[in-house]
Design a protein around this motif. Sequence first.
Motif, PDB file in Angstrom:
ATOM      1  N   SER A  40      -7.409 -34.253  70.166  1.00 16.73           N
ATOM      2  CA  SER A  40      -7.595 -34.809  71.507  1.00 16.73           C
ATOM      3  C   SER A  40      -8.703 -34.059  72.242  1.00 16.73           C
ATOM      4  CB  SER A  40      -6.275 -34.673  72.273  1.00 16.73           C
ATOM      5  OG  SER A  40      -6.475 -34.699  73.654  1.00 16.73           O
ATOM      6  N   GLU A  82      -7.164 -31.951  74.943  1.00 14.08           N
ATOM      7  CA  GLU A  82      -6.503 -30.754  74.404  1.00 14.08           C
ATOM      8  C   GLU A  82      -7.529 -29.701  73.991  1.00 14.08           C
ATOM      9  OE1 GLU A  82      -3.337 -29.883  74.477  1.00 14.08           O
ATOM     10  OE2 GLU A  82      -2.838 -31.785  75.436  1.00 14.08           O
ATOM     11  N   HIS A  83      -8.609 -30.141  73.357  1.00 13.59           N
ATOM     12  CA  HIS A  83      -9.653 -29.189  72.959  1.00 13.59           C
ATOM     13  C   HIS A  83     -10.242 -28.495  74.190  1.00 13.59           C
ATOM     14  CE1 HIS A  83      -9.513 -30.151  68.776  1.00 13.59           C
ATOM     15  NE2 HIS A  83     -10.030 -31.370  68.901  1.00 13.59           N
ATOM     16  N   THR A 123      -8.834 -28.194  77.182  1.00 17.00           N
ATOM     17  CA  THR A 123      -7.796 -27.355  77.791  1.00 17.00           C
ATOM     18  C   THR A 123      -7.761 -25.998  77.091  1.00 17.00           C
ATOM     19  OG1 THR A 123      -6.466 -29.256  78.462  1.00 17.00           O
ATOM     20  CG2 THR A 123      -5.311 -27.150  78.232  1.00 17.00           C
ATOM     21  N   GLY A 124      -7.787 -26.020  75.774  1.00 19.63           N
ATOM     22  CA  GLY A 124      -7.785 -24.773  75.009  1.00 19.63           C
ATOM     23  C   GLY A 124      -9.024 -23.947  75.250  1.00 19.63           C
ATOM     24  N   ALA A 135      -0.741 -24.206  80.625  1.00 15.61           N
ATOM     25  CA  ALA A 135      -1.560 -25.199  79.931  1.00 15.61           C
ATOM     26  C   ALA A 135      -1.511 -26.548  80.631  1.00 15.61           C
ATOM     27  CB  ALA A 135      -1.103 -25.325  78.479  1.00 15.61           C
ATOM     28  N   GLU A 136      -0.355 -26.899  81.200  1.00 16.21           N
ATOM     29  CA  GLU A 136      -0.239 -28.206  81.857  1.00 16.21           C
ATOM     30  C   GLU A 136      -1.150 -28.305  83.083  1.00 16.21           C
ATOM     31  OE1 GLU A 136       2.540 -25.230  83.137  1.00 16.21           O
ATOM     32  OE2 GLU A 136       2.486 -26.186  81.176  1.00 16.21           O
ATOM     33  N   HIS A 166      -4.663 -28.710  81.706  1.00 16.43           N
ATOM     34  CA  HIS A 166      -4.764 -30.059  81.128  1.00 16.43           C
ATOM     35  C   HIS A 166      -4.915 -31.109  82.229  1.00 16.43           C
ATOM     36  CE1 HIS A 166      -3.451 -33.727  78.984  1.00 16.43           C
ATOM     37  NE2 HIS A 166      -4.042 -33.146  77.956  1.00 16.43           N
ATOM     38  N   THR A 219      -7.995 -33.734  82.420  1.00 14.30           N
ATOM     39  CA  THR A 219      -7.817 -35.193  82.383  1.00 14.30           C
ATOM     40  C   THR A 219      -8.254 -35.856  83.690  1.00 14.30           C
ATOM     41  OG1 THR A 219      -5.474 -34.954  83.001  1.00 14.30           O
ATOM     42  CG2 THR A 219      -5.985 -35.140  80.643  1.00 14.30           C
TER      43      THR A 219
END
Length: 197
Positions: free
Chosen positions: A83, A86-87, A89-90, A179-180, A183, A187
């Motif tokens: 995703s 996700e990438h 976010t990391g 992380a949320e 994220h 998004t």
Amino acid sequence: MPTGVAIRDARQQLFDAAERVLLEAGPNALTSRAVTTEAGVAKGVLHRHFADFDVFLAELVRDRIGRIDAQAAALRASAGTGSVAEHLTGALTEVFESVAVAIVGLVISRDGLRALLRQAGSVGIPVLAEATAMIAGYLTVERDRGRIAADADVDTLAPTLIGAGHLLFADREGTPPGAEAVHKVVTTVLAGVLREP
């Protein structure tokens, strides 16, 4: 440490000690004495390897920029898999959970350090500039693969993500965001351009 005892990889030992001081006490606490004390070496060790403290700090910043360069290569290699959100976010978490926020404060607070970094070719705010380039490079690859809209302005999206990420992590005293939270920022910023399922 007694004189005459060889120190293995003194430069890295000093960089790691400086990073610990930055993380624990912030840029204002970073002095040559604090670094050598944290490293458990004599003060002369730092001056044996670096012309002065600003030169040491410039090398520290360049070393940390090298880490972002390695992270950028790994991020680009992940394009087309998993995703995008996700990438990113990391990637943002990896940049800002490290010493990056403290490095930015250090660069901003030391005129001599900024001058040395500019002489070496740095533009903008070191670490943030490289992190922005990392995100822009990744978004460009994802745009080329069709996972980001063809008309997406990656040169605006990347600094927006870096600025928002920096603000999330900027409070060194508080609890780092989960992380949320990261994220959600990713998004929200990419809401109009993401083309993956």
